[in-house]
Design a protein around this motif. Structure first.
Motif, PDB file in Angstrom:
ATOM      1  N   PHE A  38       0.868  -1.175   0.000  1.00  0.00           N
ATOM      2  CA  PHE A  38       0.000   0.000   0.000  1.00  0.00           C
ATOM      3  C   PHE A  38       0.904   1.225   0.000  1.00  0.00           C
ATOM      4  O   PHE A  38       1.686   1.420   0.940  1.00  0.00           O
ATOM      5  CB  PHE A  38      -0.888  -0.018   1.246  1.00  0.00           C
ATOM      6  N   THR A  39       0.849   2.024  -1.068  1.00  0.00           N
ATOM      7  CA  THR A  39       1.769   3.139  -1.240  1.00  0.00           C
ATOM      8  C   THR A  39       1.038   4.463  -1.215  1.00  0.00           C
ATOM      9  O   THR A  39       0.353   4.827  -2.188  1.00  0.00           O
ATOM     10  CB  THR A  39       2.523   3.012  -2.588  1.00  0.00           C
ATOM     11  N   PRO A  40       1.130   5.220  -0.122  1.00  0.00           N
ATOM     12  CA  PRO A  40       0.492   6.548  -0.086  1.00  0.00           C
ATOM     13  C   PRO A  40       1.143   7.500  -1.084  1.00  0.00           C
ATOM     14  O   PRO A  40       2.355   7.488  -1.280  1.00  0.00           O
ATOM     15  CB  PRO A  40       0.716   7.009   1.352  1.00  0.00           C
ATOM     16  N   ILE A  41       0.323   8.309  -1.723  1.00  0.00           N
ATOM     17  CA  ILE A  41       0.803   9.320  -2.670  1.00  0.00           C
ATOM     18  C   ILE A  41       0.468  10.680  -2.071  1.00  0.00           C
ATOM     19  O   ILE A  41      -0.691  11.092  -2.048  1.00  0.00           O
ATOM     20  CB  ILE A  41       0.117   9.178  -4.047  1.00  0.00           C
ATOM     21  N   ARG A  42       1.479  11.372  -1.580  1.00  0.00           N
ATOM     22  CA  ARG A  42       1.224  12.671  -0.963  1.00  0.00           C
ATOM     23  C   ARG A  42       1.884  13.766  -1.794  1.00  0.00           C
ATOM     24  O   ARG A  42       1.262  14.373  -2.648  1.00  0.00           O
ATOM     25  CB  ARG A  42       1.719  12.667   0.479  1.00  0.00           C
ATOM     26  N   SER A  47       2.875  10.723 -11.689  1.00  0.00           N
ATOM     27  CA  SER A  47       3.173  10.000 -12.934  1.00  0.00           C
ATOM     28  C   SER A  47       4.200   8.901 -12.695  1.00  0.00           C
ATOM     29  O   SER A  47       4.060   7.781 -13.207  1.00  0.00           O
ATOM     30  CB  SER A  47       3.682  10.967 -14.005  1.00  0.00           C
ATOM     31  N   LYS A  48       5.213   9.198 -11.899  1.00  0.00           N
ATOM     32  CA  LYS A  48       6.226   8.189 -11.612  1.00  0.00           C
ATOM     33  C   LYS A  48       5.634   7.039 -10.799  1.00  0.00           C
ATOM     34  O   LYS A  48       5.920   5.863 -11.058  1.00  0.00           O
ATOM     35  CB  LYS A  48       7.400   8.818 -10.854  1.00  0.00           C
ATOM     36  N   GLU A  49       4.815   7.370  -9.803  1.00  0.00           N
ATOM     37  CA  GLU A  49       4.202   6.327  -8.986  1.00  0.00           C
ATOM     38  C   GLU A  49       3.213   5.494  -9.790  1.00  0.00           C
ATOM     39  O   GLU A  49       3.074   4.295  -9.580  1.00  0.00           O
ATOM     40  CB  GLU A  49       3.511   6.946  -7.766  1.00  0.00           C
ATOM     41  N   ARG A  52       5.259   3.102 -11.734  1.00  0.00           N
ATOM     42  CA  ARG A  52       5.876   2.094 -10.873  1.00  0.00           C
ATOM     43  C   ARG A  52       4.856   1.063 -10.407  1.00  0.00           C
ATOM     44  O   ARG A  52       5.144  -0.131 -10.357  1.00  0.00           O
ATOM     45  CB  ARG A  52       6.523   2.771  -9.660  1.00  0.00           C
ATOM     46  N   ASN A  53       3.651   1.520 -10.081  1.00  0.00           N
ATOM     47  CA  ASN A  53       2.619   0.618  -9.573  1.00  0.00           C
ATOM     48  C   ASN A  53       1.839  -0.077 -10.688  1.00  0.00           C
ATOM     49  O   ASN A  53       1.192  -1.094 -10.439  1.00  0.00           O
ATOM     50  CB  ASN A  53       1.652   1.387  -8.677  1.00  0.00           C
ATOM     51  N   ILE A  54       1.878   0.488 -11.901  1.00  0.00           N
ATOM     52  CA  ILE A  54       1.183  -0.130 -13.038  1.00  0.00           C
ATOM     53  C   ILE A  54       2.166  -0.236 -14.203  1.00  0.00           C
ATOM     54  O   ILE A  54       2.100   0.514 -15.188  1.00  0.00           O
ATOM     55  CB  ILE A  54      -0.058   0.700 -13.457  1.00  0.00           C
ATOM     56  N   PRO A  55       3.115  -1.174 -14.110  1.00  0.00           N
ATOM     57  CA  PRO A  55       4.124  -1.301 -15.169  1.00  0.00           C
ATOM     58  C   PRO A  55       3.572  -1.894 -16.461  1.00  0.00           C
ATOM     59  O   PRO A  55       4.151  -1.694 -17.528  1.00  0.00           O
ATOM     60  CB  PRO A  55       5.175  -2.221 -14.540  1.00  0.00           C
ATOM     61  N   ASN A  56       2.454  -2.628 -16.373  1.00  0.00           N
ATOM     62  CA  ASN A  56       1.865  -3.261 -17.557  1.00  0.00           C
ATOM     63  C   ASN A  56       0.408  -2.822 -17.706  1.00  0.00           C
ATOM     64  O   ASN A  56      -0.522  -3.613 -17.469  1.00  0.00           O
ATOM     65  CB  ASN A  56       1.959  -4.776 -17.440  1.00  0.00           C
TER      66      ASN A  56
END
Length: 284
Positions: A38-42, A47-49, A52-56
């Motif tokens: 679970f990666t919080p985005i603050r 765009s980078k996250e 990273r979380n949706i490479p495909n």
């Protein structure tokens, strides 16, 4: 309220949303849920996250979760337990799935019932456009929502049906505004009628709507009009004794997760297959 006047108010709310739509959305605030992580985005680069979380993205099924009315925004820490347990179970069980938990900046209005659900629908449209540019097509994008987030999702189903493939929501409504059993009924009732009239226009995409007997925040009576909507599967349930004292929070229970997650996943697979068949038929 005369129907002509009601339709005029609805048109005013909708046109206001359309005319005030910004050209771009600021980096969304929220979190990605993938598998057990679970990666919080603050204040990080969205765009980078996203990459990273949706490479495909071409093979990923995306869920956007919409929270209730009173939380969200930059004060929301986006803990994983804030997402209903059935949704977290799906991303744990299926490698090709990801949830983005949108901590909406449109949490509440200055007046009771202010058009927050319409504003959040615009926010969703811009967010879905960003995921589409990343490579997730609408046929693999689904909206989830609870309480005020469910009400928002249903507005989005009316406003932007071509931006996603389907929706699963729980406990939408306006808290006894229609039945008149709340001290805020007089203030909320006109907004309930606007919301109801908008949701009745959400006829293009099938969706699952869960409601719970004994829910004092979003009673099933608020949703009686959905019984006439053929595209909506309205599931009014009696919560079991499963460690949840507040029936409004039943989607977080073990009972709901174990019984409903397989049905929800089956609905998702059916929607994806239907979209793929439609594309195949259009190309033949």
């Amino acid at each position: 309220m005369p129907r002509i006047l009601l339709l005029f108010i609805v048109a005013t709310f909708l046109s206001a949303c359309q005319t005030t739509k910004p050209d771009k959305i600021e980096d969304p605030y929220g979190a990605f849920a993938v598998g057990n992580s679970f990666t919080p985005i603050r204040d990080t680069d969205f765009s980078k996250e996203m990459k990273r979380n949706i490479p495909n993205p071409e093979s990923t099924i995306l869920f956007i979760y919409n929270h209730g009315t009173s939380n969200g925004g930059h004060g929301q820490k986006c803990y994983p337990e804030s997402i209903p347990s059935y949704a977290r179970a799906i991303v744990r069980q299926h490698d090709n799935t990801v949830i983005f938990y949108l901590c909406s900046q449109q949490v509440s209005g200055k007046k009771p019932g202010e058009a927050r659900y319409f504003k959040r629908s615009v926010e969703l449209e811009l967010l879905l456009e960003r995921f589409k540019r990343h490579g997730i097509t609408p046929d693999r994008a689904f909206l989830l929502g609870h309480s005020g987030g469910a009400s928002t999702t249903l507005v989005a189903a009316a406003d932007i049906p071509n931006s996603f493939n389907g929706f699963i929501v729980s406990a939408p409504g306006y808290g006894y505004a229609y039945t008149g059993e709340s001290k805020e009924s007089d203030d909320l009732a006109p907004y309930y009628q606007i919301w109801k009239s908008t949701v009745e226009q959400a006829t293009e995409k099938p969706g699952l709507v869960y409601s719970f007997k004994g829910d004092k925040i979003a009673p099933p009576e608020d949703l009686n009009f959905m019984k006439e909507m053929s595209n909506i599967t309205l599931l009014v349930q009696t919560p079991e004794d499963c460690g949840i004292s507040d029936f409004h929070g039943y989607p977080w229970s073990r009972c709901f997760r174990e019984k409903e997650t397989p049905k929800i996943w089956q609905y998702i697979q059916q929607r994806i297959s239907a979209a793929q068949n439609q594309v195949s038929n259009n190309t033949n």
